[in-house]
Design a protein around this motif. Structure first.
Motif, PDB file in Angstrom:
ATOM      1  N   PRO A  19      21.959  66.765  37.898  1.00  0.00           N
ATOM      2  CA  PRO A  19      23.306  66.864  38.488  1.00  0.00           C
ATOM      3  C   PRO A  19      23.710  68.280  38.850  1.00  0.00           C
ATOM      4  O   PRO A  19      24.421  68.496  39.840  1.00  0.00           O
ATOM      5  CB  PRO A  19      24.198  66.285  37.383  1.00  0.00           C
ATOM      6  N   ALA A  20      23.258  69.271  38.075  1.00  0.00           N
ATOM      7  CA  ALA A  20      23.612  70.657  38.381  1.00  0.00           C
ATOM      8  C   ALA A  20      23.025  71.109  39.714  1.00  0.00           C
ATOM      9  O   ALA A  20      23.575  72.004  40.371  1.00  0.00           O
ATOM     10  CB  ALA A  20      23.128  71.576  37.256  1.00  0.00           C
ATOM     11  N   ALA A  21      21.913  70.468  40.122  1.00  0.00           N
ATOM     12  CA  ALA A  21      21.274  70.793  41.400  1.00  0.00           C
ATOM     13  C   ALA A  21      21.701  69.832  42.509  1.00  0.00           C
ATOM     14  O   ALA A  21      21.141  69.859  43.612  1.00  0.00           O
ATOM     15  CB  ALA A  21      19.761  70.772  41.249  1.00  0.00           C
ATOM     16  N   GLY A  22      22.681  68.970  42.225  1.00  0.00           N
ATOM     17  CA  GLY A  22      23.157  68.037  43.237  1.00  0.00           C
ATOM     18  C   GLY A  22      22.315  66.790  43.375  1.00  0.00           C
ATOM     19  O   GLY A  22      22.374  66.117  44.410  1.00  0.00           O
ATOM     20  N   ILE A  23      21.542  66.439  42.317  1.00  0.00           N
ATOM     21  CA  ILE A  23      20.660  65.276  42.363  1.00  0.00           C
ATOM     22  C   ILE A  23      21.050  64.313  41.243  1.00  0.00           C
ATOM     23  O   ILE A  23      21.031  64.685  40.067  1.00  0.00           O
ATOM     24  CB  ILE A  23      19.183  65.668  42.192  1.00  0.00           C
ATOM     25  N   GLU A  24      21.402  63.075  41.617  1.00  0.00           N
ATOM     26  CA  GLU A  24      21.661  62.030  40.636  1.00  0.00           C
ATOM     27  C   GLU A  24      20.731  60.855  40.930  1.00  0.00           C
ATOM     28  O   GLU A  24      20.657  60.392  42.071  1.00  0.00           O
ATOM     29  CB  GLU A  24      23.119  61.566  40.705  1.00  0.00           C
ATOM     30  N   SER A  25      20.039  60.391  39.901  1.00  0.00           N
ATOM     31  CA  SER A  25      19.046  59.326  40.062  1.00  0.00           C
ATOM     32  C   SER A  25      19.340  58.177  39.120  1.00  0.00           C
ATOM     33  O   SER A  25      19.819  58.386  37.997  1.00  0.00           O
ATOM     34  CB  SER A  25      17.628  59.847  39.778  1.00  0.00           C
ATOM     35  N   ARG A  26      19.052  56.965  39.596  1.00  0.00           N
ATOM     36  CA  ARG A  26      19.155  55.770  38.776  1.00  0.00           C
ATOM     37  C   ARG A  26      17.861  54.984  38.946  1.00  0.00           C
ATOM     38  O   ARG A  26      17.488  54.619  40.060  1.00  0.00           O
ATOM     39  CB  ARG A  26      20.359  54.908  39.199  1.00  0.00           C
ATOM     40  N   HIS A  27      17.162  54.728  37.823  1.00  0.00           N
ATOM     41  CA  HIS A  27      15.850  54.090  37.855  1.00  0.00           C
ATOM     42  C   HIS A  27      15.936  52.676  37.301  1.00  0.00           C
ATOM     43  O   HIS A  27      16.390  52.471  36.177  1.00  0.00           O
ATOM     44  CB  HIS A  27      14.856  54.897  37.023  1.00  0.00           C
ATOM     45  N   ALA A  28      15.483  51.701  38.072  1.00  0.00           N
ATOM     46  CA  ALA A  28      15.508  50.305  37.644  1.00  0.00           C
ATOM     47  C   ALA A  28      14.299  49.946  36.789  1.00  0.00           C
ATOM     48  O   ALA A  28      14.313  48.926  36.104  1.00  0.00           O
ATOM     49  CB  ALA A  28      15.576  49.374  38.850  1.00  0.00           C
ATOM     50  N   PHE A  29      13.247  50.780  36.838  1.00  0.00           N
ATOM     51  CA  PHE A  29      12.038  50.532  36.072  1.00  0.00           C
ATOM     52  C   PHE A  29      11.711  51.749  35.219  1.00  0.00           C
ATOM     53  O   PHE A  29      12.226  52.842  35.444  1.00  0.00           O
ATOM     54  CB  PHE A  29      10.848  50.221  37.007  1.00  0.00           C
ATOM     55  N   SER A  30      10.841  51.546  34.239  1.00  0.00           N
ATOM     56  CA  SER A  30      10.359  52.638  33.413  1.00  0.00           C
ATOM     57  C   SER A  30       9.882  53.768  34.321  1.00  0.00           C
ATOM     58  O   SER A  30       9.087  53.541  35.238  1.00  0.00           O
ATOM     59  CB  SER A  30       9.220  52.132  32.526  1.00  0.00           C
ATOM     60  N   PHE A  31      10.392  54.980  34.055  1.00  0.00           N
ATOM     61  CA  PHE A  31      10.129  56.057  35.012  1.00  0.00           C
ATOM     62  C   PHE A  31      10.147  57.400  34.292  1.00  0.00           C
ATOM     63  O   PHE A  31      11.122  57.732  33.612  1.00  0.00           O
ATOM     64  CB  PHE A  31      11.192  56.053  36.114  1.00  0.00           C
TER      65      PHE A  31
END
Length: 222
Positions: A19-31
């Motif tokens: 988030p500090a770099a402007g990246i938010e991720s949501r993973h539906a599978f083991s990652f």
């Protein structure tokens, strides 16, 4: 309804990114560090990541191999560059595919002035190796399937208005992801970011409770 329905809600996805770099991720599978033996893959699908990039943010050059990578932009514009010489801007309605094959490196960035949201789906190929391949289908039409024979899969895009219904493909595996809007699937109501994993589907129908954009992967048995 035949088959098995496993619904995974948007809020149940693993949170990642920077988030500090402007990246938010949501993973539906083991990652990556989010290991979950119950969510390693479904059919050919091994990852379904929702990425949100602020203007100027992105993923620096990184490698992939033996993976079919399909990207769907929800809003904004995605700039893609790879080691095979492709440089492309991908927009909502486009289907982008990168076959990593024996190995490829790429960069993904939000070079536009607005926030970017995209869905990236990774599928396991039927056979490893080969040469990397890249393509973009611009403005894919509703109900026009996109074939991915390398993974034994087909992507269906459905855009429905409230009250409309559409058939779920009859297949060994179907992975359905709601991009926007709400749908009714059997007795479950699915909203944005929710997904259903369906096994041995036959004569199954999904109904739109609002205006909807829905992605469905039809996959054969291994």
């Amino acid at each position: 309804m035949d088959g098995v329905t496993d619904v995974r809600r948007a809020h149940e996805r693993f949170q990642g990114g920077d988030p500090a770099a402007g990246i938010e991720s949501r993973h539906a599978f083991s990652f990556g560090p989010h290991y979950d033996p119950d969510h390693l893959r479904f059919g050919a699908v091994i990852a379904c990541n929702e990425e949100r990039l602020a203007p100027g943010a992105g993923f620096d050059e990184h490698p992939h191999s033996h993976t079919e990578i399909v990207t769907w932009v929800v809003e904004g514009e995605l700039t893609h560059r790879d080691s095979t010489g492709h440089e492309t801007v991908v927009r909502p309605g486009d289907v982008q595919r990168l076959s990593a094959a024996c190995g490829v490196r790429h960069v993904e960035r939000n070079d536009g002035p607005e926030p970017l949201t995209f869905l990236q789906m990774w599928l396991a190929p039927l056979e490893p190796g080969g040469d990397p391949c890249y393509e973009v289908v611009r403005g894919i039409a509703d109900s026009t399937p996109y074939a991915l024979p390398e993974a034994g899969a087909m992507l269906h895009v459905r855009r429905l208005t409230a009250g409309e219904r559409t058939a779920i493909p009859d297949a060994a595996y179907v992975y359905a992801h709601v991009v926007r809007g709400e749908v009714l699937l059997d007795e479950a109501r699915l909203g944005p970011g929710d997904a259903a994993r369906l096994t041995d589907t036959k004569r199954l129908v999904v109904a739109a409770a609002s205006d909807v954009e829905l992605l469905m992967w039809e996959m054969r048995a291994a």
